[in-house]
Design a protein around this motif. Structure first.
Motif, PDB file in Angstrom:
ATOM      1  N   PRO A   1       0.812  -1.222   0.000  1.00  0.00           N
ATOM      2  CA  PRO A   1       0.000   0.000   0.000  1.00  0.00           C
ATOM      3  C   PRO A   1       0.842   1.266   0.000  1.00  0.00           C
ATOM      4  O   PRO A   1       2.036   1.257   0.293  1.00  0.00           O
TER       5      PRO A   1
ATOM      6  N   ALA B   1       0.629   5.140   1.911  1.00  0.00           N
ATOM      7  CA  ALA B   1       0.064   5.644   3.156  1.00  0.00           C
ATOM      8  C   ALA B   1      -1.249   6.360   2.882  1.00  0.00           C
ATOM      9  O   ALA B   1      -1.409   7.018   1.849  1.00  0.00           O
ATOM     10  N   PRO B   2      -2.216   6.241   3.775  1.00  0.00           N
ATOM     11  CA  PRO B   2      -3.457   6.998   3.600  1.00  0.00           C
ATOM     12  C   PRO B   2      -3.179   8.493   3.702  1.00  0.00           C
ATOM     13  O   PRO B   2      -2.177   8.917   4.298  1.00  0.00           O
TER      14      PRO B   2
ATOM     15  N   ILE C   1       0.446   1.796   6.502  1.00  0.00           N
ATOM     16  CA  ILE C   1      -0.885   2.412   6.567  1.00  0.00           C
ATOM     17  C   ILE C   1      -1.135   3.089   7.917  1.00  0.00           C
ATOM     18  O   ILE C   1      -2.147   3.766   8.089  1.00  0.00           O
TER      19      ILE C   1
ATOM     20  N   SER D   1      -9.224  -4.771   5.628  1.00  0.00           N
ATOM     21  CA  SER D   1      -8.764  -4.505   4.262  1.00  0.00           C
ATOM     22  C   SER D   1      -8.829  -5.734   3.366  1.00  0.00           C
ATOM     23  O   SER D   1      -9.043  -5.634   2.165  1.00  0.00           O
TER      24      SER D   1
ATOM     25  N   GLY E   1      -4.211   1.946   1.482  1.00  0.00           N
ATOM     26  CA  GLY E   1      -4.260   3.355   1.866  1.00  0.00           C
ATOM     27  C   GLY E   1      -5.473   4.072   1.316  1.00  0.00           C
ATOM     28  O   GLY E   1      -6.103   4.900   1.996  1.00  0.00           O
TER      29      GLY E   1
END
Length: 302
Positions: free
Chosen positions: A17, A19-20, A67, A252, A267
């Motif tokens: 992923p 990062a958000p 994340i 997720s 993310g």
């Protein structure tokens, strides 16, 4: 296959992923991921009907750190059958912040379930997916086994996590919800977007959720094909939250077996959930407080 199990020749590289873009509440939890391997240490116990991912504990922890989620729940994948070694080994790496959902046969002893609990397991998974001949897929334990295990599960402090085709819940869910163990439904009950929120099965799920008899995992990526926004799922998602936001969870589903190039970015799923939850109180409830209650994490402070 050798006596020690199956070591795959070819592995699928999982999507890692980004990062958000949002800030998560402290002690947020992704309640649905899987670990596979390292296969020389943890070989599969059953042939896999999908390319096994290269997703050992170290890569899973890298994903979790990227994340920004401090807690996680690992769910036993079918190719490992009832061998929870890889899952328990991963939990031990961060024993205070990881929990597991394992698989046990219907004749598992009380001592075996207690040992799973001691290793960080807080639930058992039951999968009702069947092949065209009507047989459970290798490594799965079906809904029929919940009743046999329920008394031992209650004593061991384990819940039942169930996953099956949408129509499998029509006759099976309510009896499961009355067995006296918490019931967690995977993947938003594998609902049918086409049938709409008024479908009787979805309405039953809402009723049981409102009554506090079931929990539901808000995992969107296998229920809708309208990535990355999943607009067709929003009415169902909102209805589940409105029914009982104290008993919904977020997961997720990393590393996305069988999804190939369509695997989402965790993310971005977090960004979407942050938007759909709508306010900080709900975000904290779903990502922090509800997992604490179900999986027995130490209560977050502050």
């Amino acid at each position: 296959m050798n006596q020690q199990g199956i070591v795959p020749d070819v592995l699928d590289a999982p999507r890692m992923p980004t990062a958000p873009s949002v800030t998560l509440p402290a002690y947020s939890c992704d309640t649905h991921c899987h670990v596979f391997g390292p296969y020389d240490q943890f070989p599969l116990r059953n042939p896999s009907n999908y390319p096994p991912p290269d997703a050992p504990a170290a890569r899973y922890l890298q994903m979790l750190d990227t994340i920004g989620m401090e807690r996680g729940v690992l769910v036993q994948p079918a190719p490992y059958g009832t061998d929870a070694s890889a899952l328990i080994d991963a939990i031990a790496l961060r024993k205070d912040s990881l929990r597991g959902v394992a698989v046990a046969s219907a004749d598992a002893t009380q001592d075996q379930l207690q040992q799973l609990h001691a290793g960080g397991v807080r639930g058992l998974r039951f999968v009702e997916a069947r092949d065209p001949a009507g047989n459970l897929f290798a490594g799965s334990v079906g809904f029929d086994s919940v009743q046999a295990l329920a008394p031992s599960m209650r004593r061991a402090g384990l819940h039942a996590q169930v996953w099956g085709p949408y129509d499998a819940y029509r006759e099976r869910l309510e009896p499961l919800a009355d067995l006296g163990v918490p019931v967690v439904i995977d993947h938003m009950a594998s609902l049918s977007v086409e049938r709409g929120p008024d479908d009787p099965i979805f309405q039953m799920v809402l009723r049981l959720l409102k009554q506090g008899k079931v929990w539901v995992k808000l995992s969107v990526c296998r229920v809708s094909k309208q990535a990355p926004r999943y607009e067709d799922l929003k009415p169902f998602h909102d209805a589940l939250l409105a029914a009982n936001e104290d008993q919904v969870l977020w997961g997720s589903d990393w590393p996305y077996v069988r999804m190939g190039q369509s695997a989402p970015d965790v993310g971005r799923l977090i960004d979407l959930a942050h938007e759909w939850f709508g306010n900080d109180a709900t975000r904290r409830k779903v990502w922090v407080e509800n997992p604490e209650k179900l999986y027995g994490f130490e209560q977050a402070r502050g």
